[in-house]
Design an enzyme around this catalytic site. Structure first.
Site, mmCIF file in Angstrom:
data_model
loop_
_atom_site.group_PDB
_atom_site.id
_atom_site.type_symbol
_atom_site.label_atom_id
_atom_site.label_comp_id
_atom_site.label_asym_id
_atom_site.label_seq_id
_atom_site.Cartn_x
_atom_site.Cartn_y
_atom_site.Cartn_z
ATOM 1 N N HIS A 142 8.438 -12.382 -0.141
ATOM 2 C CA HIS A 142 9.315 -11.197 -0.211
ATOM 3 C C HIS A 142 10.448 -11.249 0.802
ATOM 4 C CE1 HIS A 142 5.879 -8.785 -2.313
ATOM 5 N NE2 HIS A 142 6.370 -9.772 -3.065
ATOM 6 N N GLY A 144 -5.719 -8.325 3.353
ATOM 7 C CA GLY A 144 -4.879 -7.192 3.727
ATOM 8 C C GLY A 144 -3.809 -6.878 2.718
ATOM 9 N N ALA A 180 -10.058 -7.630 8.459
ATOM 10 C CA ALA A 180 -9.644 -9.044 8.325
ATOM 11 C C ALA A 180 -9.751 -9.801 9.645
ATOM 12 C CB ALA A 180 -8.213 -9.114 7.811
HETATM 13 N N1 APR Z 1 -8.101 -5.743 7.121
HETATM 14 C C1 APR Z 1 -7.939 -6.020 5.796
HETATM 15 N N2 APR Z 1 -7.251 -5.232 4.926
HETATM 16 C C2 APR Z 1 -6.704 -4.103 5.434
HETATM 17 C C3 APR Z 1 -6.827 -3.743 6.800
HETATM 18 C C4 APR Z 1 -7.563 -4.619 7.652
HETATM 19 N N3 APR Z 1 -7.725 -4.352 8.966
HETATM 20 N N4 APR Z 1 -6.172 -2.558 6.983
HETATM 21 C C5 APR Z 1 -5.668 -2.201 5.780
HETATM 22 N N5 APR Z 1 -5.998 -3.116 4.846
HETATM 23 C C6 APR Z 1 -5.665 -3.116 3.410
HETATM 24 C C7 APR Z 1 -5.471 -1.748 2.771
HETATM 25 O O1 APR Z 1 -6.718 -1.208 2.374
HETATM 26 C C8 APR Z 1 -4.601 -2.085 1.566
HETATM 27 O O2 APR Z 1 -5.394 -2.391 0.416
HETATM 28 O O3 APR Z 1 -4.391 -3.724 3.265
HETATM 29 C C9 APR Z 1 -3.849 -3.343 2.003
HETATM 30 C C10 APR Z 1 -2.363 -3.106 2.174
HETATM 31 O O4 APR Z 1 -1.835 -2.847 0.883
HETATM 32 P P1 APR Z 1 -0.281 -2.467 0.738
HETATM 33 O O5 APR Z 1 0.067 -1.430 1.735
HETATM 34 O O6 APR Z 1 -0.032 -2.210 -0.732
HETATM 35 O O7 APR Z 1 0.492 -3.777 1.186
HETATM 36 P P2 APR Z 1 0.803 -5.079 0.327
HETATM 37 O O8 APR Z 1 -0.321 -5.394 -0.586
HETATM 38 O O9 APR Z 1 1.230 -6.096 1.292
HETATM 39 O O10 APR Z 1 2.079 -4.616 -0.531
HETATM 40 C C11 APR Z 1 2.645 -5.600 -1.353
HETATM 41 O O11 APR Z 1 4.455 -4.101 -1.922
HETATM 42 O O12 APR Z 1 6.046 -2.546 -1.368
HETATM 43 C C12 APR Z 1 5.818 -3.861 -1.585
HETATM 44 O O13 APR Z 1 7.151 -5.541 -0.659
HETATM 45 C C13 APR Z 1 6.121 -4.652 -0.349
HETATM 46 O O14 APR Z 1 5.134 -6.746 0.309
HETATM 47 C C14 APR Z 1 4.837 -5.421 -0.086
HETATM 48 C C15 APR Z 1 4.135 -5.382 -1.421
#
Ligand code: APR
Length: 262
Positions: free
Chosen positions: A112, A193, A239
């Site tokens: 991204h 994550g 994680a």
């Molecule tokens: N360990 C593991 N997972 C975790 C932790 C942790 N300590 N803390 C939070 N999480 C999890 C949450 O439960 C959630 O499912 O991380 C995940 C984060 O999800 P999102 O906020 O949707 O982030 P991401 O998956 O990276 O989003 C993907 O969406 O908006 C776009 O470009 C943006 O790159 C991003 C993409």
């Protein structure tokens, strides 16, 4: 999906990790969805991240993604980033904070884009530059000059923008193909994550499974029912705890090859 706990074993040599905002949350960077997610808490902000809102949304893009750059610069990598570097995992990251590279991972695909770089709004122009690590505090964080970036591209005069893939935009040329190739050829595919909700990144785990890899989701808040069709294992743990355990064990295995794997 198995109910047995997954553990990384010595024969899991080719490890690919798809990482998301949950890995950088421990560095003080917000997640987008799930508990405290900034898109969930502010849908208007998510809507402003659409490519169709350019160039009016440029000040907001600088403020949001420049803030990610600044926080990552100050916080540095988390134990999870460092563990993935120690495991020599191939990184496919949705994050734009550069923390995998800070932690020492050398093989990183930034799906991204990167909050550490600026590009020209004109797709035909190849200009790009790194944001300055010494910020100009006399300029507002919504102003590219705050990060040492000119308002106008020095090569063609078009506006400059953060090097971030917006909703509705294609991923950087070649990055997805490179990531798919690594996904097809791994032993273990970790999703760390990430909510696994945004394509094309969310299509990588099913591709890994179809190519014979063991697929593992690491997320303490994971919706196991939703993910059961995609992952062989869902590890509902932090994680940093899991990855550090695996990295420590692999280091002991390397020092003592006769260590009982379990
Ligand atoms: N360990 C593991 N997972 C975790 C932790 C942790 N300590 N803390 C939070 N999480 C999890 C949450 O439960 C959630 O499912 O991380 C995940 C984060 O999800 P999102 O906020 O949707 O982030 P991401 O998956 O990276 O989003 C993907 O969406 O908006 C776009 O470009 C943006 O790159 C991003 C993409």
């Amino acid at each position: 999906m198995s109910n047995r706990q997954f553990e990384l074993r010595p024969h899991h040599e080719r490890v690919v990790a798809l990482t998301g905002a949950g890995l950088s949350a421990a560095a003080g960077l917000a997640t987008f969805r799930g508990p405290g997610g900034i898109w969930d808490e502010n849908p208007d902000l998510e809507a402003a991240m659409d490519v169709d809102r350019l160039p009016e949304n440029l000040p907001l893009l600088w403020r949001v993604w420049g803030s990610v750059f600044e926080k990552a610069l100050i916080a540095g990598p988390t134990p999870g980033h460092r563990a993935l570097a120690a495991l020599e995992a191939k990184i496919l990251t949705q994050n734009v904070d550069g923390l995998h590279q800070f932690a020492g991972s050398h093989d990183v695909d930034e799906l991204h884009g990167s909050a550490a770089q600026a590009v020209c709004l004109n797709h035909e122009c190849q200009w790009r530059a790194y944001l300055a690590v010494h910020l100009d505090e006399s300029r507002d964080p919504s102003d590219p000059a705050h990060y040492g970036i000119p308002h106008k591209c020095p090569a063609c005069g078009a506006p400059t923008r953060p090097d971030i893939v917006l909703f509705g935009e294609m991923l950087p040329t070649g990055v997805l193909e490179h990531s798919e190739n690594a996904t097809r050829n791994c032993d273990v595919f970790l999703a760390v994550g990430t909510s696994n909700t945004v394509a094309p990144a969310a299509l990588l785990a099913p591709l890994a499974r179809a190519c014979g890899a063991v697929t593992v989701c690491i997320d303490p808040y994971a919706d196991s029912a939703r993910l059961a069709g995609v992952f062989d294992y869902v590890v509902r743990e932090d994680a940093h705890t899991v990855l550090t355990r695996w990295a420590d064990r692999r280091l002991r295995e390397k020092r003592n090859p006769f260590l009982d794997p379990f």
